[in-house]
Structure formats: C-alpha cells, structure tokens
Write an enzyme that holds these catalytic residues in place. Structure first.
Site, mmCIF file in Angstrom:
data_model
loop_
_atom_site.group_PDB
_atom_site.id
_atom_site.type_symbol
_atom_site.label_atom_id
_atom_site.label_comp_id
_atom_site.label_asym_id
_atom_site.label_seq_id
_atom_site.Cartn_x
_atom_site.Cartn_y
_atom_site.Cartn_z
ATOM 1 N N ASP A 42 19.510 -12.634 5.693
ATOM 2 C CA ASP A 42 20.369 -12.115 6.304
ATOM 3 C C ASP A 42 21.620 -11.368 5.476
ATOM 4 O O ASP A 42 21.861 -12.095 4.311
ATOM 5 C CB ASP A 42 21.037 -12.850 7.530
ATOM 6 C CG ASP A 42 20.157 -13.102 8.745
ATOM 7 O OD1 ASP A 42 18.855 -12.615 8.561
ATOM 8 O OD2 ASP A 42 20.528 -13.581 9.654
ATOM 9 N N HIS A 202 20.439 -16.486 3.085
ATOM 10 C CA HIS A 202 21.501 -15.261 3.243
ATOM 11 C C HIS A 202 21.536 -14.727 1.959
ATOM 12 O O HIS A 202 21.972 -15.353 0.847
ATOM 13 C CB HIS A 202 22.791 -15.687 3.676
ATOM 14 C CG HIS A 202 23.022 -16.267 4.854
ATOM 15 N ND1 HIS A 202 22.366 -17.314 5.575
ATOM 16 C CD2 HIS A 202 23.325 -15.607 6.176
ATOM 17 C CE1 HIS A 202 22.689 -17.386 6.831
ATOM 18 N NE2 HIS A 202 22.984 -16.467 7.179
#
Length: 233
Positions: A42, A202
């Site tokens: 992400d 991430h």
C-alpha cells in the site's frame, strides 16, 4: 491500515461481516497443489522504496498487488509502469489517502475516480516499456480497491461494490508501526500466516525500516515453508 486501539496482526472475526462482499483472503491452494499467499503493498509508488520492493519480488518470482495512491502515481508513473511490466497488479488506494470516516461521500468517491484515471493513464502507456507484459487488468474483471486505513462506511461500500473488488486483508505485518520492532513484526507475521492470506506491507517512507527487514526474510521463509505467491486475479 485499520486503526484499532490495539492493532492486531489478524483482523478479528467480527470485523469481516461488517463489510459484506469485501475480500479478506484468497484461495488457500493453487493449481499446483501448493499453499498460496497473496502479497500486497500500500501507499506507493515512490522512488525510495518501490524499485527496491520490485527487486526483492523478482528474486523470488513473486507476483504482488500494489494499491497505489493517485498523488504518487501522478509523480512517479514510470515506477508504476515498471511494476506492471514485471507482471504485478495495480489497485486503487484513493488519490490522497484520506480516511472515509473524515470525508464526505462525494469527495471520497471523487478521490477514487481521480486515482482510477491515473491508473488508466499508467496502463495506457505500458507498451512504451521494452519487453512489457500484457496488461494485468482484464476488461472483464472489476478493478481492485483498498480503502486507506481499512476504513469504509456502509453507504460507501454499497456504492463501490458494483464497480470495484474491495480488497481488505487477513494478515497485517504492521510495518508502519514505529513502536513494533522489525524482529517482533517478523515473528508475529510468520506465527500467524495461514494458506490463502492476503498480506499487507507498505512501500512507503514511514514503513521503510521494517519493510526492508521484513520483506526479504518473509519471501525466503515462506518459500522454505512451501508457499507459492499468487496474484489476486
């Protein structure tokens, strides 16, 4: 990702029915008969982290899905195209990474639409990369969306589901958490992994310290444990 008072590596059982129709895990076993895992990243793409992530994934021939922030796509489209060329998928993570709980529905939907336009622009230019693979988004399949922080409302979910596959997760590495030592994050992730897990990392500056410790070790240890990596499509 989801911000609870006590963040969990795995989402609690009561949470899944709250968002009906969302995807929390994938098929546990692939066509080869081996257990599968689904890697997702992400908040990128950014030059400081995403190219390094692509290198790690390439070393294990591991496909992944990148849920991209539209602002970052606009700044770094070539990095997103490199991910596509390597056979990875791109998903929508809104234009500005804002929480649905603090946004008007119209503004939130507009942010998703703006991010989707940036994704379409990236895909339309994919052929400019030498040796690029075929586009990873099939016209017959809905595009992927993951809400920032895992936060949605029921009205927004009803609006989104006809147009997007809303993808959550079943294993959260918590690489974004500065209070969690990378070594402990690795132990937690490995201890709680199950076949079919959708795993969240991430490719962001905030997560860099833990990400760079976790990713190569997760890839190596999952492979040693007999897992194969699969795409969400």
């Amino acid at each position: 990702m989801l911000l609870l008072s006590n963040p969990l590596t795995r989402p609690p059982a009561w949470l899944r029915p709250v968002f009906p129709g969302s995807e929390w895990h994938g098929a546990p076993v692939g066509a080869s008969g081996r257990p599968q895992l689904y890697l997702t990243f992400d908040d990128g793409p950014i030059p400081e982290e995403t190219p390094w992530v692509l290198e790690q994934l390439a070393a294990y021939q591991a496909p992944a899905t990148f849920f991209c922030v539209g602002d970052n796509l606009a700044r770094h489209p070539d990095i997103a195209r490199a991910a596509l060329a390597a056979g990875h998928q791109l998903g929508n993570h809104t234009q500005h990474h804002r929480s649905a709980w603090n946004s008007k529905n119209t503004e939130y939907i507009a942010g998703i639409a703006e991010c989707e336009r940036n994704l379409e622009l990236v895909r339309s230019k994919e052929e400019l990369i030498p040796g690029a693979a075929a586009p990873s988004l099939s016209a017959s399949r809905l595009p992927l969306f993951r809400p920032p922080y895992g936060r949605l409302t029921w009205p927004l979910l009803r609006l989104l589901r006809p147009h997007y596959r809303v993808v959550m997760w079943s294993l959260l590495t918590r690489d974004y958490d500065p209070g969690l030592a990378p070594e402990r994050a690795l132990r937690l992730a490995l201890a709680h992994t199950r076949p079919g897990d959708i795993i969240v990392l991430h490719d962001s500056r905030k997560a860099s310290r833990s990400l760079r410790f976790l990713l190569p070790r997760l890839l190596a240890q999952y492979r040693e444990q007999g897992y194969e990596f699969a795409a969400l499509y």
